[in-house]
Motif scaffolding. Structure first.
Motif, mmCIF file in Angstrom:
data_model
loop_
_atom_site.group_PDB
_atom_site.id
_atom_site.type_symbol
_atom_site.label_atom_id
_atom_site.label_comp_id
_atom_site.label_asym_id
_atom_site.label_seq_id
_atom_site.Cartn_x
_atom_site.Cartn_y
_atom_site.Cartn_z
ATOM 1 N N LEU A 19 0.838 -1.201 0.000
ATOM 2 C CA LEU A 19 0.000 0.000 0.000
ATOM 3 C C LEU A 19 0.873 1.251 0.000
ATOM 4 O O LEU A 19 0.553 2.245 -0.662
ATOM 5 N N TRP A 20 1.961 1.218 0.750
ATOM 6 C CA TRP A 20 2.896 2.341 0.823
ATOM 7 C C TRP A 20 3.560 2.572 -0.537
ATOM 8 O O TRP A 20 3.716 3.701 -0.988
ATOM 9 N N GLU A 21 3.913 1.483 -1.195
ATOM 10 C CA GLU A 21 4.650 1.587 -2.456
ATOM 11 C C GLU A 21 3.740 1.829 -3.660
ATOM 12 O O GLU A 21 4.085 2.614 -4.557
ATOM 13 N N ARG A 22 2.580 1.150 -3.689
ATOM 14 C CA ARG A 22 1.790 1.104 -4.924
ATOM 15 C C ARG A 22 0.376 1.669 -4.799
ATOM 16 O O ARG A 22 -0.295 1.855 -5.816
ATOM 17 N N GLY A 23 -0.113 1.875 -3.594
ATOM 18 C CA GLY A 23 -1.491 2.279 -3.420
ATOM 19 C C GLY A 23 -2.417 1.077 -3.438
ATOM 20 O O GLY A 23 -1.995 -0.067 -3.641
ATOM 21 N N TYR A 24 -3.699 1.352 -3.249
ATOM 22 C CA TYR A 24 -4.679 0.274 -3.102
ATOM 23 C C TYR A 24 -4.870 -0.520 -4.396
ATOM 24 O O TYR A 24 -4.878 -1.754 -4.389
ATOM 25 N N VAL A 25 -5.035 0.168 -5.502
ATOM 26 C CA VAL A 25 -5.267 -0.523 -6.776
ATOM 27 C C VAL A 25 -4.075 -1.396 -7.143
ATOM 28 O O VAL A 25 -4.226 -2.531 -7.615
ATOM 29 N N GLY A 26 -2.862 -0.885 -6.913
ATOM 30 C CA GLY A 26 -1.646 -1.631 -7.260
ATOM 31 C C GLY A 26 -1.354 -2.784 -6.323
ATOM 32 O O GLY A 26 -0.484 -3.609 -6.618
ATOM 33 N N PRO A 51 -10.207 -6.152 0.771
ATOM 34 C CA PRO A 51 -10.594 -5.028 1.630
ATOM 35 C C PRO A 51 -10.340 -5.295 3.112
ATOM 36 O O PRO A 51 -9.878 -4.410 3.841
ATOM 37 N N ALA A 52 -10.630 -6.501 3.572
ATOM 38 C CA ALA A 52 -10.412 -6.831 4.984
ATOM 39 C C ALA A 52 -8.928 -6.831 5.319
ATOM 40 O O ALA A 52 -8.515 -6.360 6.390
ATOM 41 N N ASP A 107 -9.403 5.228 -3.880
ATOM 42 C CA ASP A 107 -10.103 4.011 -3.476
ATOM 43 C C ASP A 107 -10.177 3.885 -1.959
ATOM 44 O O ASP A 107 -11.179 3.403 -1.419
ATOM 45 N N VAL A 108 -9.134 4.302 -1.275
ATOM 46 C CA VAL A 108 -9.147 4.280 0.183
ATOM 47 C C VAL A 108 -10.096 5.341 0.718
ATOM 48 O O VAL A 108 -10.913 5.092 1.605
ATOM 49 N N ARG A 113 -14.809 2.495 5.596
ATOM 50 C CA ARG A 113 -14.091 1.616 6.535
ATOM 51 C C ARG A 113 -12.585 1.802 6.424
ATOM 52 O O ARG A 113 -11.879 1.786 7.435
ATOM 53 N N LEU A 114 -12.074 1.944 5.212
ATOM 54 C CA LEU A 114 -10.641 2.123 5.027
ATOM 55 C C LEU A 114 -10.201 3.534 5.405
ATOM 56 O O LEU A 114 -9.086 3.742 5.881
ATOM 57 N N ARG A 115 -11.091 4.477 5.187
ATOM 58 C CA ARG A 115 -10.763 5.874 5.486
ATOM 59 C C ARG A 115 -10.719 6.145 6.992
ATOM 60 O O ARG A 115 -9.933 6.976 7.449
ATOM 61 N N ARG A 116 -11.532 5.442 7.767
ATOM 62 C CA ARG A 116 -11.690 5.743 9.183
ATOM 63 C C ARG A 116 -10.371 5.698 9.975
ATOM 64 O O ARG A 116 -10.084 6.631 10.732
#
Length: 208
Positions: A19-26, A51-52, A107-108, A113-116
Motif C-alpha cells: 500500500l505504501w509503495e503502490r497504493g490500493y489498486v496496485g 478489503p479486509a 479508493d481508500v 471503513r478504510l478511510r476511518r
C-alpha cells in the motif's frame, strides 16, 4: 535474533508495504501473496478478501504512527523539546508517510471503513499536539497568544507537506527545511525563563 512471523502477520506486513509503495489498486491479491510467501488458500483463510486485509494493514500503519509519535510526546522535557523530538525524529522523507499517502488514494478515501483509521489517527495526532501546546501555554512556557488547536493543525500539515516536497524533489533536505521553518515559528511563542532578579529585563524580551 531472527523473528519468524506467522502467515497472518506476513500478510498484514506485506500489504502495508505494498500500500505504501503502490497504493490500493496496485496492491493486488497476487502481489500480496508473492510478497508474503502465502498461498491463496492461506490468504483467504485469514481474511475474507483484499478489503479486509487492507483494513488490517492500514490499522497497523496508523497504530505504528501513533506509537512512534507517543514515544516522543511522553519523553521528559519541556513541551517544545517534546514537540521538537517528534518533528525531528528519523523518517524516510522521500518514501513518504505510509498513512498520509493513503489520503491521496481515491479508493481508500471512497471506502468509509478504510478511510476511518486514517482519519482517526490524524485527529488523534492533532489533538495530542494541541494538548501539549495548551500545557505549555498554561505553565508559562508558551505565550498566551498561541492558539494550540490551530498551531497543532499547522504542525501536522508541515510534516505531511514536507513529505510531499521531499518526494517531489527526490531529496530529504527540503523536508528538514520545512521542519526548521515550523520550529522557528514556534520559537517565536516561547517565553523567556524568569530572571533571577525580578527587576531585571532581557533586552529582547517582549513580555517585559
Amino acid at each position: 535474533m531472527i523473528v519468524v512471523m506467522d502467515t497472518r502477520e506476513r500478510l498484514i506486513e506485506s500489504t502495508r508495504e505494498l500500500l505504501w509503495e503502490r497504493g490500493y489498486v496496485g496492491t493486488s491479491p497476487k502481489a500480496i501473496q508473492q510478497r508474503s510467501g502465502a498461498g491463496q488458500g492461506s490468504m483467504y483463510h485469514h481474511f475474507d478478501g483484499k478489503p479486509a486485509l487492507a483494513l488490517a494493514a492500514i490499522g497497523r500503519s496508523a497504530g505504528a504512527l501513533k506509537a512512534a509519535a507517543e514515544v516522543e510526546f511522553a519523553r521528559p522535557g519541556t513541551v517544545v523539546e517534546r514537540v521538537t523530538g517528534y518533528l525531528r525524529r528519523e523518517r524516510d522523507a522521500v518514501k513518504g508517510c505510509p498513512v498520509g499517502r493513503l489520503t491521496q488514494d481515491p479508493d481508500v478515501m471512497a471506502d468509509p471503513r478504510l478511510r476511518r483509521p486514517v482519519q482517526d489517527v490524524f485527529a488523534w495526532l492533532t489533538d495530542r499536539l494541541a494538548g501539549l501546546l495548551a500545557e505549555g501555554r498554561a505553565n508559562g512556557e508558551l505565550d498566551i497568544g498561541l492558539d494550540p488547536a490551530a498551531t497543532a493543525a499547522a504542525l501536522v500539515a508541515v510534516v505531511q507537506g514536507g513529505y510531499v516536497l521531499a518526494r517531489s524533489a527526490g531529496s530529504p533536505g527540503i523536508y528538514a527545511q520545512a521542519i526548521d521553518g515550523a520550529l522557528g515559528l514556534l520559537a517565536g511563542h516561547v517565553r523567556y525563563p524568569p530572571h533571577p532578579d525580578p527587576g531585571a529585563q532581557h533586552p529582547d524580551d517582549p513580555h517585559q
